[in-house]
Scaffold this motif. Sequence first.
Motif, mmCIF file in Angstrom:
data_model
loop_
_atom_site.group_PDB
_atom_site.id
_atom_site.type_symbol
_atom_site.label_atom_id
_atom_site.label_comp_id
_atom_site.label_asym_id
_atom_site.label_seq_id
_atom_site.Cartn_x
_atom_site.Cartn_y
_atom_site.Cartn_z
ATOM 1 N N ILE A 12 -61.743 23.454 -124.307
ATOM 2 C CA ILE A 12 -62.880 22.624 -123.893
ATOM 3 C C ILE A 12 -62.495 21.151 -123.970
ATOM 4 C CG2 ILE A 12 -65.193 21.850 -124.570
ATOM 5 C CD1 ILE A 12 -65.719 24.817 -125.402
ATOM 6 N N ILE A 13 -61.837 20.767 -125.035
ATOM 7 C CA ILE A 13 -61.415 19.370 -125.181
ATOM 8 C C ILE A 13 -60.504 18.968 -124.028
ATOM 9 C CG2 ILE A 13 -60.002 17.807 -126.603
ATOM 10 C CD1 ILE A 13 -61.214 19.328 -129.069
ATOM 11 N N GLY A 14 -59.529 19.805 -123.713
ATOM 12 C CA GLY A 14 -58.619 19.503 -122.606
ATOM 13 C C GLY A 14 -59.330 19.423 -121.271
ATOM 14 N N LEU A 15 -60.251 20.359 -121.015
ATOM 15 C CA LEU A 15 -60.979 20.379 -119.746
ATOM 16 C C LEU A 15 -61.907 19.179 -119.600
ATOM 17 C CD1 LEU A 15 -61.894 24.174 -119.583
ATOM 18 C CD2 LEU A 15 -60.310 22.968 -118.055
ATOM 19 N N ILE A 68 -55.305 35.682 -123.436
ATOM 20 C CA ILE A 68 -56.194 35.938 -122.298
ATOM 21 C C ILE A 68 -56.850 34.642 -121.841
ATOM 22 C CG2 ILE A 68 -58.378 37.059 -121.641
ATOM 23 C CD1 ILE A 68 -57.392 39.492 -123.356
ATOM 24 N N LEU A 69 -57.268 33.805 -122.793
ATOM 25 C CA LEU A 69 -57.856 32.509 -122.450
ATOM 26 C C LEU A 69 -56.883 31.684 -121.615
ATOM 27 C CD1 LEU A 69 -59.888 30.154 -122.631
ATOM 28 C CD2 LEU A 69 -58.856 29.595 -124.858
ATOM 29 N N VAL A 70 -55.637 31.604 -122.054
ATOM 30 C CA VAL A 70 -54.637 30.833 -121.324
ATOM 31 C C VAL A 70 -54.374 31.465 -119.951
ATOM 32 C CG1 VAL A 70 -52.236 30.051 -121.335
ATOM 33 C CG2 VAL A 70 -53.622 29.857 -123.408
ATOM 34 N N ALA A 71 -54.354 32.789 -119.889
ATOM 35 C CA ALA A 71 -54.156 33.471 -118.605
ATOM 36 C C ALA A 71 -55.310 33.165 -117.645
ATOM 37 C CB ALA A 71 -54.028 34.978 -118.822
ATOM 38 N N ILE A 72 -56.520 33.140 -118.149
ATOM 39 C CA ILE A 72 -57.675 32.815 -117.310
ATOM 40 C C ILE A 72 -57.562 31.378 -116.789
ATOM 41 C CG2 ILE A 72 -60.180 32.387 -117.362
ATOM 42 C CD1 ILE A 72 -60.365 34.873 -119.238
ATOM 43 N N LEU A 73 -57.155 30.473 -117.666
ATOM 44 C CA LEU A 73 -56.963 29.083 -117.234
ATOM 45 C C LEU A 73 -55.890 29.011 -116.142
ATOM 46 C CD1 LEU A 73 -57.103 27.276 -120.692
ATOM 47 C CD2 LEU A 73 -58.794 27.082 -118.842
ATOM 48 N N PHE A 74 -54.815 29.769 -116.329
ATOM 49 C CA PHE A 74 -53.717 29.784 -115.359
ATOM 50 C C PHE A 74 -54.175 30.331 -114.004
ATOM 51 C CE2 PHE A 74 -50.232 32.143 -113.332
ATOM 52 C CZ PHE A 74 -49.367 31.092 -113.064
ATOM 53 N N ALA A 76 -57.398 30.681 -112.825
ATOM 54 C CA ALA A 76 -58.484 29.895 -112.227
ATOM 55 C C ALA A 76 -58.034 28.479 -111.865
ATOM 56 C CB ALA A 76 -59.677 29.844 -113.180
ATOM 57 N N GLN A 77 -57.128 27.931 -112.630
ATOM 58 C CA GLN A 77 -56.594 26.575 -112.451
ATOM 59 C C GLN A 77 -57.665 25.514 -112.170
ATOM 60 O OE1 GLN A 77 -53.075 26.310 -110.006
ATOM 61 N NE2 GLN A 77 -51.970 27.690 -111.368
ATOM 62 N N PRO A 78 -58.627 25.389 -113.101
ATOM 63 C CA PRO A 78 -59.591 24.295 -112.937
ATOM 64 C C PRO A 78 -58.879 22.957 -113.173
ATOM 65 C CG PRO A 78 -59.835 25.292 -115.098
ATOM 66 C CD PRO A 78 -58.825 26.123 -114.343
ATOM 67 N N ASN A 79 -59.554 21.867 -112.868
ATOM 68 C CA ASN A 79 -58.973 20.554 -113.167
ATOM 69 C C ASN A 79 -58.576 20.502 -114.633
ATOM 70 O OD1 ASN A 79 -59.358 19.595 -110.584
ATOM 71 N ND2 ASN A 79 -61.350 18.678 -111.049
ATOM 72 N N ASN A 80 -57.406 19.979 -114.892
ATOM 73 C CA ASN A 80 -56.873 19.819 -116.260
ATOM 74 C C ASN A 80 -56.567 21.147 -116.945
ATOM 75 O OD1 ASN A 80 -57.303 16.950 -116.022
ATOM 76 N ND2 ASN A 80 -59.449 17.336 -116.500
ATOM 77 N N TRP A 81 -56.323 22.200 -116.178
ATOM 78 C CA TRP A 81 -56.095 23.516 -116.777
ATOM 79 C C TRP A 81 -54.867 23.539 -117.675
ATOM 80 C CZ3 TRP A 81 -51.869 26.657 -116.373
ATOM 81 C CH2 TRP A 81 -50.945 26.345 -115.372
ATOM 82 N N LEU A 82 -53.796 22.864 -117.267
ATOM 83 C CA LEU A 82 -52.585 22.877 -118.083
ATOM 84 C C LEU A 82 -52.814 22.141 -119.405
ATOM 85 C CD1 LEU A 82 -49.685 23.758 -118.410
ATOM 86 C CD2 LEU A 82 -48.973 21.705 -117.143
ATOM 87 N N ILE A 145 -69.853 26.906 -122.164
ATOM 88 C CA ILE A 145 -69.326 25.596 -121.757
ATOM 89 C C ILE A 145 -68.153 25.743 -120.790
ATOM 90 C CG2 ILE A 145 -68.156 23.505 -122.583
ATOM 91 C CD1 ILE A 145 -69.890 23.834 -125.176
ATOM 92 N N ILE A 146 -67.269 26.700 -121.043
ATOM 93 C CA ILE A 146 -66.044 26.838 -120.241
ATOM 94 C C ILE A 146 -66.295 27.440 -118.861
ATOM 95 C CG2 ILE A 146 -63.911 28.207 -120.086
ATOM 96 C CD1 ILE A 146 -63.283 27.458 -122.896
ATOM 97 N N VAL A 147 -67.187 28.394 -118.753
ATOM 98 C CA VAL A 147 -67.378 29.122 -117.490
ATOM 99 C C VAL A 147 -67.589 28.198 -116.288
ATOM 100 C CG1 VAL A 147 -68.952 30.696 -116.272
ATOM 101 C CG2 VAL A 147 -67.978 31.338 -118.480
ATOM 102 N N PRO A 148 -68.429 27.170 -116.374
ATOM 103 C CA PRO A 148 -68.602 26.290 -115.194
ATOM 104 C C PRO A 148 -67.304 25.594 -114.744
ATOM 105 C CG PRO A 148 -70.384 25.928 -116.746
ATOM 106 C CD PRO A 148 -69.386 26.810 -117.429
ATOM 107 N N PHE A 149 -66.387 25.368 -115.653
ATOM 108 C CA PHE A 149 -65.111 24.753 -115.290
ATOM 109 C C PHE A 149 -64.241 25.707 -114.481
ATOM 110 C CE2 PHE A 149 -66.269 22.058 -118.867
ATOM 111 C CZ PHE A 149 -65.904 20.802 -118.420
ATOM 112 N N LEU A 150 -64.471 26.989 -114.620
ATOM 113 C CA LEU A 150 -63.629 27.992 -113.981
ATOM 114 C C LEU A 150 -64.053 28.317 -112.550
ATOM 115 C CD1 LEU A 150 -63.254 30.440 -116.993
ATOM 116 C CD2 LEU A 150 -61.719 28.590 -116.313
ATOM 117 N N ARG A 151 -65.134 27.786 -112.109
ATOM 118 C CA ARG A 151 -65.645 28.085 -110.750
ATOM 119 C C ARG A 151 -65.015 27.194 -109.718
ATOM 120 N NH1 ARG A 151 -71.859 29.010 -112.447
ATOM 121 N NH2 ARG A 151 -71.412 30.781 -113.744
#
Length: 151
Positions: A12-15, A68-74, A76-82, A145-151
């Motif tokens: 969340i902090i990174g996003l 799994i969290l990191v895989a989801i970020l990878f 979905a690749q939202p802004n600032n995912w890395l 909090i995180i789900v909206p970033f993944l859309r």
Amino acid sequence: MTATNHALTGAIIGLVIGEPILAIPLAFASHFICDALPHFGSQDPNDGRIKTKGFRNYLIVDAMLCFILVAILFVAQPNNWLLAAVCAFLAASPDFGWINRFIKARSGKDWKPSLFSKFAINIQWFQRPIGAVVEAAWFVAAIIIIVPFLR
């Protein structure tokens, strides 16, 4: 706190922050802030649960949820995912300091806390079974909090 909750907090902090110079130290510091909150655990430094198969399985599941969290970020690749993935790792990383305790307990050897361990133990002033309520609430809030970033 569970490693999963630490990783979610870091993500969340990174996003949200998006600036590595701020997000990275904040993610690391978030670990200790979260550990200062009431959470699940035991106040007993010689807690026998650490030797059990159930505790080992808990650690495996917790680690898998972090991956799994990191895989989801990878995926979905939202802004600032890395940055979110790096921050998730950094937020959970202080818990790696406990691996020595786990290994010694599993092999029946005495564990001597390091300065870091003593510091971490003092921060975790409220580790009790009822703390699972805080852990669950934190997890649900972080997901919301995180789900909206993944859309």
